[in-house]
Design a protein around this motif. Structure first.
Motif, short mmCIF file in Angstrom:
data_model
loop_
_atom_site.label_atom_id
_atom_site.label_comp_id
_atom_site.label_asym_id
_atom_site.label_seq_id
_atom_site.Cartn_x
_atom_site.Cartn_y
_atom_site.Cartn_z
N TYR A 136 -6.07 -23.88 24.83
CA TYR A 136 -7.28 -23.23 24.37
C TYR A 136 -7.04 -21.87 23.70
O TYR A 136 -7.78 -21.48 22.80
N CYS A 200 -15.19 -22.76 25.61
CA CYS A 200 -14.34 -23.52 24.70
C CYS A 200 -14.00 -24.91 25.24
O CYS A 200 -13.46 -25.74 24.51
N ALA A 218 -12.41 -22.71 29.99
CA ALA A 218 -11.76 -21.78 29.08
C ALA A 218 -12.85 -21.08 28.28
O ALA A 218 -13.67 -21.73 27.64
#
Length: 254
Positions: A136, A200, A218
């Protein structure tokens, strides 16, 4: 959750080695109701001295690596100006961590030296966190600072300590024009959302053959969002100052 009235009893400052024992107390009291902590250290109540020993070792390593980590704490005047909340920010992603294995070698054939942890879960957590960071946040490279740890003692929650520690990092990110990133536990996710971190994606941590698993998210605070957030706080502070100034009668004015 992200905004609290200013509490004049609280102060944000960098931690020093003199704060180590107080930081360990924050960690021991502040993390246990977080699923992330329970997952890795299910035997901490049975072995509290062992748990504290390794917490002291972990935070000693953070404090010694000032080129890589900023350990920022909140102290409270109603707690003898001792730490009531902690954060650990990675301010130099490219600098390798220099530390011990914290009692659990990466090689499962080697003996585990601590009693409070589940070694298989500890290793899996470490492995998946590293994978998730790369998946990520790897694209940001060194263009980020990362929040690894955030905790507040339960007796001092709901006073804005966690928010202040996050804002410290956001201000640092703004000054450096970089992203702020975090791999959030279920407990921290709501706070980061309040502070405009973007989700994310999520990932799970699970040892093969076990039913229990841990889910984390994330989250990223973009450069522009960081700068806008800081600008808004500065504008609010400026407006407050102007209102206070307008309320003060000048000398000689009737």
């Amino acid at each position: 959750m992200g905004d609290f009235p200013d509490d004049e009893r609280l102060e944000v400052r960098p931690a020093t080695s003199d704060d180590l024992e107080d930081i360990a107390t924050v960690a021991q009291e502040g993390f246990p109701d977080d699923p992330e902590f329970n997952y890795r250290f299910p035997y901490r109540d049975k072995h509290p001295e062992d748990n504290r020993k390794w917490i002291l070792q972990e935070y000693r390593e953070y404090l010694e690596q000032t080129d890589k980590y900023s350990v920022i704490i909140v102290t409270a005047s109603d707690n003898d100006k001792k730490a009531i909340a902690l954060s650990v920010w990675d301010i130099s992603i490219s600098t390798a961590h220099r530390g011990s294995d914290l009692g659990i070698p990466d090689d499962p054939t080697e003996n585990c030296r601590r009693e409070d942890a589940n070694p298989a879960r500890f290793r899996k957590f470490k492995e998946r966190m590293s994978e998730a960071f790369e998946k990520y946040f790897g694209k940001y490279g060194t263009d980020q600072i990362h929040l690894w740890l955030l905790a507040t003692r339960p007796a001092f929650r709901r006073r804005g300590a966690g928010t202040r520690l996050c804002r410290w990092g956001l201000e640092q990110a703004s000054q450096k024009s970089v992203y702020a990133t975090v791999l959030a536990s279920p407990m921290g996710k709501c706070l980061y959302e309040e502070l405009n971190f973007d989700n994310c994606g999520s990932f799970s941590i699970q040892v093969d053959g076990e039913g229990d698993k841990l889910q984390l998210w994330a989250m990223t605070h973009s450069k522009s969002a960081v700068q806008v957030e800081v600008a808004v706080k500065q504008e609010q502070s400026s407006n407050l100052f102007l209102r206070l100034l307008a309320s003060i009668p000048f000398l000689g004015q009737k």
